[in-house]
Scaffold this active site. Sequence first.
Site, PDB file in Angstrom:
ATOM      1  N   ASN A   9      -9.698  -9.667 -16.987  1.00  0.00           N
ATOM      2  CA  ASN A   9      -9.432 -10.163 -18.336  1.00  0.00           C
ATOM      3  C   ASN A   9      -8.295  -9.395 -19.007  1.00  0.00           C
ATOM      4  O   ASN A   9      -8.319  -8.160 -19.065  1.00  0.00           O
ATOM      5  CB  ASN A   9     -10.681 -10.031 -19.194  1.00  0.00           C
ATOM      6  CG  ASN A   9     -11.761 -11.025 -18.829  1.00  0.00           C
ATOM      7  OD1 ASN A   9     -11.698 -11.671 -17.794  1.00  0.00           O
ATOM      8  ND2 ASN A   9     -12.750 -11.156 -19.687  1.00  0.00           N
TER       9      ASN A   9
ATOM     10  N   SER B 233     -11.774 -16.486 -27.344  1.00  0.00           N
ATOM     11  CA  SER B 233     -12.875 -15.610 -27.727  1.00  0.00           C
ATOM     12  C   SER B 233     -13.512 -16.054 -29.035  1.00  0.00           C
ATOM     13  O   SER B 233     -12.934 -16.833 -29.814  1.00  0.00           O
ATOM     14  CB  SER B 233     -12.384 -14.169 -27.882  1.00  0.00           C
ATOM     15  OG  SER B 233     -11.593 -14.049 -29.060  1.00  0.00           O
TER      16      SER B 233
ATOM     17  N   GLU C  47     -22.438  -9.278 -19.750  1.00  0.00           N
ATOM     18  CA  GLU C  47     -21.940  -7.907 -19.665  1.00  0.00           C
ATOM     19  C   GLU C  47     -23.090  -6.911 -19.673  1.00  0.00           C
ATOM     20  O   GLU C  47     -24.053  -7.050 -20.439  1.00  0.00           O
ATOM     21  CB  GLU C  47     -21.001  -7.616 -20.843  1.00  0.00           C
ATOM     22  CG  GLU C  47     -20.390  -6.221 -20.826  1.00  0.00           C
ATOM     23  CD  GLU C  47     -19.373  -6.012 -21.944  1.00  0.00           C
ATOM     24  OE1 GLU C  47     -19.386  -4.929 -22.554  1.00  0.00           O
ATOM     25  OE2 GLU C  47     -18.573  -6.936 -22.203  1.00  0.00           O
TER      26      GLU C  47
ATOM     27  N   ASP D 218     -15.095 -16.952 -24.471  1.00  0.00           N
ATOM     28  CA  ASP D 218     -15.312 -15.536 -24.149  1.00  0.00           C
ATOM     29  C   ASP D 218     -15.989 -14.760 -25.279  1.00  0.00           C
ATOM     30  O   ASP D 218     -15.776 -15.036 -26.463  1.00  0.00           O
ATOM     31  CB  ASP D 218     -13.961 -14.896 -23.837  1.00  0.00           C
ATOM     32  CG  ASP D 218     -14.096 -13.604 -23.056  1.00  0.00           C
ATOM     33  OD1 ASP D 218     -14.941 -13.549 -22.144  1.00  0.00           O
ATOM     34  OD2 ASP D 218     -13.361 -12.652 -23.354  1.00  0.00           O
ATOM     35  N   HIS D 219     -16.778 -13.762 -24.882  1.00  0.00           N
ATOM     36  CA  HIS D 219     -17.409 -12.799 -25.800  1.00  0.00           C
ATOM     37  C   HIS D 219     -18.153 -13.467 -26.939  1.00  0.00           C
ATOM     38  O   HIS D 219     -17.960 -13.143 -28.112  1.00  0.00           O
ATOM     39  CB  HIS D 219     -16.361 -11.820 -26.340  1.00  0.00           C
ATOM     40  CG  HIS D 219     -16.154 -10.638 -25.457  1.00  0.00           C
ATOM     41  ND1 HIS D 219     -17.144  -9.719 -25.186  1.00  0.00           N
ATOM     42  CD2 HIS D 219     -15.074 -10.236 -24.760  1.00  0.00           C
ATOM     43  CE1 HIS D 219     -16.670  -8.802 -24.355  1.00  0.00           C
ATOM     44  NE2 HIS D 219     -15.424  -9.099 -24.078  1.00  0.00           N
TER      45      HIS D 219
ATOM     46  N   THR E 114      -4.725  -7.992 -24.895  1.00  0.00           N
ATOM     47  CA  THR E 114      -3.848  -7.189 -25.748  1.00  0.00           C
ATOM     48  C   THR E 114      -2.421  -7.134 -25.224  1.00  0.00           C
ATOM     49  O   THR E 114      -1.469  -7.116 -26.017  1.00  0.00           O
ATOM     50  CB  THR E 114      -4.416  -5.764 -25.884  1.00  0.00           C
ATOM     51  OG1 THR E 114      -5.726  -5.840 -26.466  1.00  0.00           O
ATOM     52  CG2 THR E 114      -3.551  -4.903 -26.777  1.00  0.00           C
TER      53      THR E 114
ATOM     54  N   ASP F  48     -22.272 -12.242 -24.723  1.00  0.00           N
ATOM     55  CA  ASP F  48     -22.210 -10.782 -24.806  1.00  0.00           C
ATOM     56  C   ASP F  48     -23.366 -10.225 -25.621  1.00  0.00           C
ATOM     57  O   ASP F  48     -23.350 -10.227 -26.848  1.00  0.00           O
ATOM     58  CB  ASP F  48     -20.880 -10.359 -25.431  1.00  0.00           C
ATOM     59  CG  ASP F  48     -20.677  -8.848 -25.405  1.00  0.00           C
ATOM     60  OD1 ASP F  48     -21.561  -8.139 -24.870  1.00  0.00           O
ATOM     61  OD2 ASP F  48     -19.650  -8.378 -25.917  1.00  0.00           O
TER      62      ASP F  48
ATOM     63  N   HIS G 238     -11.391  -2.332 -24.396  1.00  0.00           N
ATOM     64  CA  HIS G 238     -10.642  -3.390 -25.053  1.00  0.00           C
ATOM     65  C   HIS G 238      -9.592  -2.812 -26.006  1.00  0.00           C
ATOM     66  O   HIS G 238      -9.718  -1.693 -26.493  1.00  0.00           O
ATOM     67  CB  HIS G 238     -11.579  -4.287 -25.875  1.00  0.00           C
ATOM     68  CG  HIS G 238     -12.550  -5.060 -25.059  1.00  0.00           C
ATOM     69  ND1 HIS G 238     -13.825  -4.621 -24.812  1.00  0.00           N
ATOM     70  CD2 HIS G 238     -12.440  -6.253 -24.430  1.00  0.00           C
ATOM     71  CE1 HIS G 238     -14.467  -5.517 -24.070  1.00  0.00           C
ATOM     72  NE2 HIS G 238     -13.641  -6.514 -23.818  1.00  0.00           N
TER      73      HIS G 238
ATOM     74  N   HIS H 274     -13.168  -6.201 -17.986  1.00  0.00           N
ATOM     75  CA  HIS H 274     -12.658  -6.428 -19.339  1.00  0.00           C
ATOM     76  C   HIS H 274     -11.756  -5.260 -19.734  1.00  0.00           C
ATOM     77  O   HIS H 274     -11.840  -4.174 -19.176  1.00  0.00           O
ATOM     78  CB  HIS H 274     -13.821  -6.537 -20.324  1.00  0.00           C
ATOM     79  CG  HIS H 274     -14.573  -7.822 -20.233  1.00  0.00           C
ATOM     80  ND1 HIS H 274     -14.937  -8.561 -21.334  1.00  0.00           N
ATOM     81  CD2 HIS H 274     -15.030  -8.528 -19.163  1.00  0.00           C
ATOM     82  CE1 HIS H 274     -15.585  -9.650 -20.967  1.00  0.00           C
ATOM     83  NE2 HIS H 274     -15.657  -9.649 -19.642  1.00  0.00           N
TER      84      HIS H 274
END
Length: 284
Positions: free
Chosen positions: A233, A50, A136, A84-85, A236, A106, A183, A211
């Site tokens: 995805n 990310s 997204e 990512d992101h 965490t 994003d 998230h 996500h």
Amino acid sequence: MTLATTGDLVSAARDAGRGLPAFNVISLEHAEAIAAGAEAAASAAVLQISQNAVKFHGGRVGPLARAAAEVARGSSVPLALHLDHVDDGALLHCAADAGFSSVMFDASALPYEENVKATAEAAEWAHRNGLWFEAELGRVGGKPGDPPLNAHAPGVRTDPGEASAYAAATGVDALAVAVGSSHAMTERSATLDHALIGRLRTAVPVPLVLHGSSGVPDTELSAAVAAGMTKINIGTALNIAFSIAVREALAADPEVVDPRRCLASARDAMAATVTHFTRVVTDG
């Protein structure tokens, strides 16, 4: 094994009606754990780096990307590398040269029309440079720096009609949608809107991405895949496993100073987590 491409893995999973797990990479141990866990599950997976992970590594994407790619090439199962992101244009433009086969841009925090404009421009650049492209629509929430967001608040979830128009206007290859997850959840208590997932799957011609899957119970994840989600995805959950293992290793031997003693346990714990989530989203 040759480094796989995200687009190929997503297409194969969608055609087979199963999920494709995508795990966040923060350290070399994360990448090694993802490869080991995917091998134990005999499944393909995506290694994701990310924008926040790049910031953690001093803003340099190359070292971690090269390490993750090397781990993927040494795996016995197909693994792909995904950026990512990303909302930073400079980082986006590093993706192709850094070895990624795909990128998620994003612009979801922007008003709809601005999101469409920014995403369409980013998608055009990505496709011109051979990258599979994810974006997204809706607000998943829980990203670092974001204000608190209720995943069940009115207007947060992705509207199917708007999603259909968005996909057509932007040319995305996959769409991350807001259907009840968030998230950075440390408890697996999220409840997804499976009826909405089904409507989105019907309305949107490209694969759907979930996500914030770490906070979603196993049964909810399986049902989400059955309803139409493809790329799942997970980040965490790996960090929770890592942190618990490190704490336990240090508590068991407070005098330890060799980081390998802790990191080996953390890597094994993350690998077990990868195997578990992979089996959930690929086996139903």
